[in-house]
Design a protein around this motif. Structure first.
Motif, mmCIF file in Angstrom:
data_model
loop_
_atom_site.group_PDB
_atom_site.id
_atom_site.type_symbol
_atom_site.label_atom_id
_atom_site.label_comp_id
_atom_site.label_asym_id
_atom_site.label_seq_id
_atom_site.Cartn_x
_atom_site.Cartn_y
_atom_site.Cartn_z
ATOM 1 N N GLN A 129 36.707 -40.003 -8.786
ATOM 2 C CA GLN A 129 37.404 -41.179 -8.264
ATOM 3 C C GLN A 129 38.610 -41.527 -9.124
ATOM 4 O O GLN A 129 39.667 -41.902 -8.620
ATOM 5 N N ASP B 146 41.433 -39.286 -8.280
ATOM 6 C CA ASP B 146 41.996 -39.682 -6.987
ATOM 7 C C ASP B 146 42.851 -40.937 -7.113
ATOM 8 O O ASP B 146 43.939 -41.025 -6.514
ATOM 9 N N ASP B 147 42.388 -41.910 -7.902
ATOM 10 C CA ASP B 147 43.160 -43.147 -8.085
ATOM 11 C C ASP B 147 44.499 -42.874 -8.768
ATOM 12 O O ASP B 147 45.529 -43.451 -8.396
ATOM 13 N N ARG C 163 46.199 -40.072 -8.702
ATOM 14 C CA ARG C 163 47.061 -39.381 -7.729
ATOM 15 C C ARG C 163 47.615 -40.378 -6.717
ATOM 16 O O ARG C 163 48.788 -40.304 -6.335
ATOM 17 N N TRP C 164 46.773 -41.318 -6.279
ATOM 18 C CA TRP C 164 47.226 -42.336 -5.328
ATOM 19 C C TRP C 164 48.353 -43.179 -5.927
ATOM 20 O O TRP C 164 49.318 -43.526 -5.235
ATOM 21 N N LEU C 165 48.250 -43.467 -7.207
ATOM 22 C CA LEU C 165 49.297 -44.237 -7.889
ATOM 23 C C LEU C 165 50.570 -43.430 -8.102
ATOM 24 O O LEU C 165 51.617 -43.990 -8.409
ATOM 25 N N ARG D 152 43.175 -51.281 -3.767
ATOM 26 C CA ARG D 152 43.723 -50.320 -2.797
ATOM 27 C C ARG D 152 43.563 -50.803 -1.365
ATOM 28 O O ARG D 152 44.322 -50.385 -0.473
ATOM 29 N N THR E 259 49.645 -51.590 -1.784
ATOM 30 C CA THR E 259 50.126 -50.214 -1.933
ATOM 31 C C THR E 259 50.218 -49.892 -3.419
ATOM 32 O O THR E 259 50.172 -50.786 -4.277
ATOM 33 N N ALA E 260 50.374 -48.607 -3.721
ATOM 34 C CA ALA E 260 50.559 -48.208 -5.118
ATOM 35 C C ALA E 260 51.804 -48.868 -5.701
ATOM 36 O O ALA E 260 51.812 -49.309 -6.859
#
Length: 313
Positions: A55, A58-59, A61-63, A261, A265-266
């Protein structure tokens, strides 16, 4: 070349304070034209879970916080501390060869009962009890089935370093730090030994992390010297705290990435952190490129940064 790093512990979902540290460590490294390393600090096998590590990746990468060196997955042995025991064992052997280690048979109750001074961060300073253990006492502990931890014996010597944000830091190692554990009785290597070994072997030259670790830096600098490694430049960050002064933690579910999230948004979160730090006059969405342009380490406050519910919602 500058090499910064972010080294989170996957013991729960990242929260706003973790993202703040990740972002500022990335900005510091990139502002210097350097690389950014990601390392998973999962020494605590009971609390750290692979699902949390997955996780976490993934976080990030999302940022949009892409690492230049780091794990390809949550179980990448090269960047997960749980797979690096052999390297820590070598560091431990090097300390033992210099006569810096001794067995510590103290139990938790013994440590809590000891009347010892406290370090500047409020943690108790070990009284050195097991430095004075006799051969007969040691034999008695062994017969009773007590397994010792390993401690480093520190001298009565002043430790001095210049933090990149808070300036000169001083302490007397014996009085303010005390002898500290480098391997626990259960065989787990302690954070201090692992982080020094990892940062040195990974070529880290810049460490940005929370100001709550300022005091621990003196212990790490002692290990850097003992192991023959050049220390990085340390840059300690003011903490994000709640309105009542508590440091943000993974227990604050409304401020973890799962909740954030769903609502932002990031770019919203990046803009929020830049605004909280005083790098932006308004709270508005920002890209990483815009954040890098606006970032100025000299403007980062030294006092803790208060995060209210209104500022996060």
């Amino acid at each position: 070349m500058t090499k910064g790093r972010f080294a989170p512990s996957p013991s729960g979902r990242m929260h706003l304070g973790n993202v703040y540290t990740a972002l500022l460590s990335w900005l510091l490294a990139k502002k210097a034209g350097g690389a950014w390393i990601l390392r998973i600090e999962d020494l605590d096998r009971q609390r750290c879970k692979r699902a949390f590590a997955e996780q976490l990746l993934d976080d990030l990468r999302w940022l949009g916080l892409a690492w230049d060196e780091g794990p390809a997955g949550a179980d990448d042995a090269a960047f997960c501390q749980s797979a690096r025991d052999a390297l820590y064992a070598r560091s431990l052997d090097a300390l033992r060869e210099q006569g810096l280690l001794y067995d510590c048979f103290c139990r938790r109750a013994d440590l809590l009962a000891a009347t010892a001074p406290h370090a500047s961060d409020g943690t108790p300073v070990y009284a050195g009890t097991c430095r004075r253990v006799t051969d007969a006492q040691r034999a008695g502990f062994v017969r009773a089935g007590r397994v010792p931890a390993q401690r480093v014996a520190v001298p009565a010597k002043e430790s001095v370093f210049c933090d990149g944000h808070f300036g000169e830091q001083r302490c007397d190692l014996a009085r303010d730090c005390g002898d500290f554990v480098v391997r626990r009785a259960d065989g787990t290597f302690a954070y201090q030994l692992a982080v020094v070994t990892d940062d040195a072997l990974m070529g880290v030259t810049q460490v940005a992390r929370g100001a709550d670790l300022l005091a621990a830096t003196h212990q790490q600098l002692f290990l850097y010297e003992a192991l023959g490694y050049a220390p990085p430049q340390f840059f300690h960050l003011p903490l994000l705290v709640s309105a009542d002064g508590r440091r943000l933690s993974k227990r604050d579910k409304d401020r973890d990435l799962g909740s954030l999230r769903e609502r932002h948004t990031a770019q919203d979160i990046i803009g929020l952190i830049m605004w909280l730090c005083g790098f932006s006059p308004r709270r508005e969405a920002m890209s990483l490129r815009e954040a890098l342009d606006a970032f100025d380490a000299e403007r980062l406050p030294r006092a803790d940064i208060v995060v209210t519910d209104d500022s996060v919602l």
